[in-house]
Design a protein around this motif. Structure first.
Motif, PDB file in Angstrom:
ATOM      1  N   LYS A   2      49.713  21.251  57.471  1.00  0.00           N
ATOM      2  CA  LYS A   2      48.340  21.304  57.941  1.00  0.00           C
ATOM      3  C   LYS A   2      47.726  22.681  57.647  1.00  0.00           C
ATOM      4  CE  LYS A   2      48.654  17.199  59.801  1.00  0.00           C
ATOM      5  NZ  LYS A   2      47.958  16.039  59.184  1.00  0.00           N
ATOM      6  N   ILE A   3      46.439  22.692  57.413  1.00  0.00           N
ATOM      7  CA  ILE A   3      45.708  23.944  57.226  1.00  0.00           C
ATOM      8  C   ILE A   3      45.497  24.590  58.594  1.00  0.00           C
ATOM      9  CG2 ILE A   3      43.515  24.964  56.490  1.00  0.00           C
ATOM     10  CD1 ILE A   3      43.283  22.623  54.482  1.00  0.00           C
ATOM     11  N   THR A   4      45.854  25.872  58.711  1.00  0.00           N
ATOM     12  CA  THR A   4      45.710  26.575  59.983  1.00  0.00           C
ATOM     13  C   THR A   4      44.584  27.601  59.985  1.00  0.00           C
ATOM     14  OG1 THR A   4      47.414  28.167  59.290  1.00  0.00           O
ATOM     15  CG2 THR A   4      48.134  26.255  60.591  1.00  0.00           C
ATOM     16  N   ASP A   5      44.224  28.117  58.811  1.00  0.00           N
ATOM     17  CA  ASP A   5      43.140  29.111  58.785  1.00  0.00           C
ATOM     18  C   ASP A   5      42.583  29.231  57.371  1.00  0.00           C
ATOM     19  OD1 ASP A   5      41.378  30.983  59.786  1.00  0.00           O
ATOM     20  OD2 ASP A   5      42.744  32.676  59.540  1.00  0.00           O
ATOM     21  N   ILE A   6      41.308  29.620  57.307  1.00  0.00           N
ATOM     22  CA  ILE A   6      40.645  29.916  56.036  1.00  0.00           C
ATOM     23  C   ILE A   6      39.948  31.258  56.189  1.00  0.00           C
ATOM     24  CG2 ILE A   6      38.919  29.205  54.341  1.00  0.00           C
ATOM     25  CD1 ILE A   6      39.332  26.334  55.235  1.00  0.00           C
ATOM     26  N   GLU A   7      40.275  32.196  55.326  1.00  0.00           N
ATOM     27  CA  GLU A   7      39.711  33.540  55.403  1.00  0.00           C
ATOM     28  C   GLU A   7      39.041  33.899  54.079  1.00  0.00           C
ATOM     29  OE1 GLU A   7      41.174  38.179  56.186  1.00  0.00           O
ATOM     30  OE2 GLU A   7      42.601  36.649  55.493  1.00  0.00           O
ATOM     31  N   MET A   8      37.845  34.451  54.172  1.00  0.00           N
ATOM     32  CA  MET A   8      37.163  34.946  52.980  1.00  0.00           C
ATOM     33  C   MET A   8      37.126  36.463  53.008  1.00  0.00           C
ATOM     34  SD  MET A   8      33.332  34.230  51.554  1.00  0.00           S
ATOM     35  CE  MET A   8      32.597  35.237  52.841  1.00  0.00           C
ATOM     36  N   ILE A   9      37.473  37.091  51.884  1.00  0.00           N
ATOM     37  CA  ILE A   9      37.490  38.550  51.773  1.00  0.00           C
ATOM     38  C   ILE A   9      36.517  38.954  50.674  1.00  0.00           C
ATOM     39  CG2 ILE A   9      38.894  40.580  51.273  1.00  0.00           C
ATOM     40  CD1 ILE A   9      41.344  38.913  52.149  1.00  0.00           C
ATOM     41  N   SER A  10      35.501  39.718  51.034  1.00  0.00           N
ATOM     42  CA  SER A  10      34.549  40.243  50.053  1.00  0.00           C
ATOM     43  C   SER A  10      34.958  41.654  49.658  1.00  0.00           C
ATOM     44  CB  SER A  10      33.134  40.251  50.632  1.00  0.00           C
ATOM     45  OG  SER A  10      32.686  38.934  50.899  1.00  0.00           O
ATOM     46  N   MET A  11      34.787  41.990  48.371  1.00  0.00           N
ATOM     47  CA  MET A  11      35.241  43.276  47.860  1.00  0.00           C
ATOM     48  C   MET A  11      34.176  43.921  46.990  1.00  0.00           C
ATOM     49  SD  MET A  11      39.002  41.854  46.748  1.00  0.00           S
ATOM     50  CE  MET A  11      38.222  40.483  45.890  1.00  0.00           C
ATOM     51  N   ALA A  12      34.008  45.215  47.159  1.00  0.00           N
ATOM     52  CA  ALA A  12      33.062  45.959  46.321  1.00  0.00           C
ATOM     53  C   ALA A  12      33.604  46.111  44.909  1.00  0.00           C
ATOM     54  CB  ALA A  12      32.785  47.329  46.923  1.00  0.00           C
ATOM     55  N   GLY A  13      34.901  46.249  44.788  1.00  0.00           N
ATOM     56  CA  GLY A  13      35.535  46.364  43.487  1.00  0.00           C
ATOM     57  C   GLY A  13      35.446  47.762  42.899  1.00  0.00           C
ATOM     58  N   PRO A  14      36.249  48.024  41.872  1.00  0.00           N
ATOM     59  CA  PRO A  14      36.279  49.353  41.266  1.00  0.00           C
ATOM     60  C   PRO A  14      35.042  49.610  40.412  1.00  0.00           C
ATOM     61  CG  PRO A  14      37.662  47.862  40.021  1.00  0.00           C
ATOM     62  CD  PRO A  14      37.194  47.088  41.222  1.00  0.00           C
ATOM     63  N   PRO A  15      34.657  50.879  40.251  1.00  0.00           N
ATOM     64  CA  PRO A  15      33.546  51.206  39.352  1.00  0.00           C
ATOM     65  C   PRO A  15      33.932  50.923  37.900  1.00  0.00           C
ATOM     66  CG  PRO A  15      34.626  53.204  40.115  1.00  0.00           C
ATOM     67  CD  PRO A  15      35.230  52.071  40.898  1.00  0.00           C
ATOM     68  N   LEU A  16      32.957  50.491  37.110  1.00  0.00           N
ATOM     69  CA  LEU A  16      33.210  50.248  35.693  1.00  0.00           C
ATOM     70  C   LEU A  16      33.269  51.574  34.936  1.00  0.00           C
ATOM     71  CD1 LEU A  16      30.806  47.230  35.014  1.00  0.00           C
ATOM     72  CD2 LEU A  16      33.253  47.176  35.535  1.00  0.00           C
ATOM     73  N   PRO A  17      34.038  51.654  33.864  1.00  0.00           N
ATOM     74  CA  PRO A  17      34.101  52.891  33.075  1.00  0.00           C
ATOM     75  C   PRO A  17      32.752  53.279  32.491  1.00  0.00           C
ATOM     76  CG  PRO A  17      35.874  51.377  32.470  1.00  0.00           C
ATOM     77  CD  PRO A  17      34.941  50.613  33.355  1.00  0.00           C
ATOM     78  N   GLU A  18      31.921  52.258  32.249  1.00  0.00           N
ATOM     79  CA  GLU A  18      30.591  52.467  31.696  1.00  0.00           C
ATOM     80  C   GLU A  18      29.684  51.374  32.249  1.00  0.00           C
ATOM     81  OE1 GLU A  18      29.043  51.660  27.319  1.00  0.00           O
ATOM     82  OE2 GLU A  18      30.032  53.622  27.402  1.00  0.00           O
ATOM     83  N   ILE A  19      28.444  51.710  32.567  1.00  0.00           N
ATOM     84  CA  ILE A  19      27.519  50.716  33.103  1.00  0.00           C
ATOM     85  C   ILE A  19      27.337  49.583  32.110  1.00  0.00           C
ATOM     86  CG2 ILE A  19      25.136  50.304  33.821  1.00  0.00           C
ATOM     87  CD1 ILE A  19      25.051  53.145  34.877  1.00  0.00           C
ATOM     88  N   ALA A  20      27.413  48.354  32.610  1.00  0.00           N
ATOM     89  CA  ALA A  20      27.258  47.168  31.766  1.00  0.00           C
ATOM     90  C   ALA A  20      25.859  46.592  31.929  1.00  0.00           C
ATOM     91  CB  ALA A  20      28.303  46.113  32.132  1.00  0.00           C
ATOM     92  N   HIS A  21      25.332  46.031  30.825  1.00  0.00           N
ATOM     93  CA  HIS A  21      23.998  45.436  30.816  1.00  0.00           C
ATOM     94  C   HIS A  21      24.121  43.978  30.369  1.00  0.00           C
ATOM     95  CE1 HIS A  21      23.568  49.799  30.157  1.00  0.00           C
ATOM     96  NE2 HIS A  21      22.469  49.691  30.882  1.00  0.00           N
ATOM     97  N   PRO A  22      24.283  43.048  31.319  1.00  0.00           N
ATOM     98  CA  PRO A  22      24.491  41.643  30.957  1.00  0.00           C
ATOM     99  C   PRO A  22      23.328  41.071  30.155  1.00  0.00           C
ATOM    100  CG  PRO A  22      24.952  42.025  33.289  1.00  0.00           C
ATOM    101  CD  PRO A  22      24.298  43.255  32.775  1.00  0.00           C
ATOM    102  N   ALA A  23      23.637  40.466  29.026  1.00  0.00           N
ATOM    103  CA  ALA A  23      22.591  39.925  28.151  1.00  0.00           C
ATOM    104  C   ALA A  23      21.847  38.776  28.802  1.00  0.00           C
ATOM    105  CB  ALA A  23      23.215  39.471  26.824  1.00  0.00           C
ATOM    106  N   TRP A  24      22.520  38.038  29.694  1.00  0.00           N
ATOM    107  CA  TRP A  24      21.896  36.862  30.308  1.00  0.00           C
ATOM    108  C   TRP A  24      20.920  37.218  31.424  1.00  0.00           C
ATOM    109  CZ3 TRP A  24      27.144  37.943  30.225  1.00  0.00           C
ATOM    110  CH2 TRP A  24      27.689  38.436  31.410  1.00  0.00           C
ATOM    111  N   ALA A  25      20.840  38.502  31.793  1.00  0.00           N
ATOM    112  CA  ALA A  25      19.921  38.939  32.851  1.00  0.00           C
ATOM    113  C   ALA A  25      19.297  40.259  32.426  1.00  0.00           C
ATOM    114  CB  ALA A  25      20.649  39.083  34.181  1.00  0.00           C
TER     115      ALA A  25
END
Length: 372
Positions: A2-25
């Motif tokens: 049976k499932i006893t718990d569901i936990e969500m963890i949000s993370m800021a994450g590491p800085p990128l080596p260089e700023i990225a510019h997504p082409a789709w946005a």
């Protein structure tokens, strides 16, 4: 079990080596590589991991968790109805399948059919860059071991788009696989600070014919995702394969796309379209219509692993997407919260993990460091 718990963890994450510019946005930037993890625990001590999706849904705690606590994690089709109503929580299904694989002692791709144990990968670029820069990039990508690369053709003119592909073809040689993504399926999509080019059907046809000359393997998302008639006409008019579907949602939309001949290659996304188990149905329908299935993927290392298992389990898989666009992004950085990032071999193929379930482990120290 049976499932006893569901936990969500949000993370800021590491800085990128260089700023990225997504082409789709156009106009947006990535400074860090954040993410989110879902953990589902059971009364038998097995924990499954998943990725909740691109937009973490508030209904995970308010709707999904109360519906799933106390339920059997093996009842995936029952839980799929709950997730479908929740919206934005399909990564929970990944965690359920991880539990199932661990309980059975088998990697997921074997439970789903075990068609292959390695899949050819392509380096998926993030940014739109100059032809000169991309010619340098493809040399390094090839030296890294990739045998295929996807470019973002998102410029204001056909001439500029084609110039980038020509430069890469000349630098990479005839035996290197080039794919291109026009990122038009989001139009109109999430507002971006800067406008981006919106293709007409005429531009899509003209661009496709130019790409045929350069032996491009597929043209991805050349038109709005609901322009079914235009997409079908485009597929009929050109020889290059037309790919798409990552922004479509629900099994019904993929039925429309496949049966109406909108795409030659189907690209569902487990964190957007449907759950990873539901995508197996999409892949099967594509197979019945003699179409390859090349899922789009997200969700960092967990999403990468889940889609890799899916691709390895179906007979109509083709190239596997891996975000890799140095210096702003590498395949290892994209999987930053895994203890051991998935790797590709000397032939440019990703080996499917052989441990039970997804076969990957979280780096709890990094998760704790970047947890928000």
């Amino acid at each position: 079990m049976k499932i006893t718990d569901i936990e969500m963890i949000s993370m800021a994450g590491p800085p990128l080596p260089e700023i990225a510019h997504p082409a789709w946005a156009p106009g947006t930037t990535w400074n860090r590589l954040g993410g989110a993890i879902v953990k589902i625990t059971t009364d038998e001590g097995i924990t499954g991991i998943g990725a909740p999706g691109y937009n973490v849904s508030a209904s995970l705690d308010s709707w999904v968790k109360p519906q799933l606590i106390g339920k059997d994690p093996f009842a995936v089709e029952q839980h799929a109805k709950v997730l479908r109503m929740a919206g934005g929580c399909w990564g929970v299904e990944i965690a359920l399948w991880d539990i199932i694989g661990k309980a059975c002692g088998q990697p997921l791709y074997k439970l789903w059919g075990g068609y292959a144990d390695r899949i050819p990968a392509y380096a998926s670029c993030i940014e739109k860059r100059t032809p000169e820069r991309r010619a340098e990039d493809v040399v390094r990508v090839r030296e890294a071991g990739f045998r295929a690369m996807k470019l973002r053709i998102h410029d204001w003119s056909i001439k500029e788009d084609v110039a980038q592909v020509e430069a890469v073809r000349q630098a990479a040689g005839d035996d290197f696989v080039i794919l291109v993504d026009a990122n038009q399926a989001q139009q109109p999509g999430t507002p971006a600070p800067l406008p981006g080019p919106v293709w007409s059907e005429q531009r899509a046809v003209q661009t496709a014919r130019e790409l045929e000359r350069l032996a491009v393997y597929w043209l991805e998302e050349p038109l709005d995702r609901y322009n079914f008639d235009g997409l079908a006409r485009l597929c009929d008019a050109v020889d290059i394969m037309i790919a798409g579907g990552e922004n479509n949602r629900g099994l019904h939309e993929f039925r429309w796309l496949i049966e109406r001949g909108c795409y030659d290659i189907i690209q569902p996304e487990a964190l957007v379209s449907e759950g990873i188990g539901q995508l197996r149905k999409v892949a099967a329908l594509a197979e019945m219509h003699h179409k390859p299935c090349a899922p789009h993927h997200g969700g960092g290392g967990v999403g990468l692993a889940a889609h890799l298992h899916l691709c390895a389990s179906i007979p109509n898989s083709t190239y596997f997407e891996v975000f890799h666009d140095p210096p702003c992004m590498t395949s290892d950085l994209f999987q930053w919260y895994l203890i051991e990032p998935l790797k590709f071999d000397a032939d440019g193929c990703f080996q499917v993990p052989q441990k039970p379930g997804l076969g990957v482990e979280l780096d709890e120290e990094k998760i704790a460091r970047y947890r928000t």
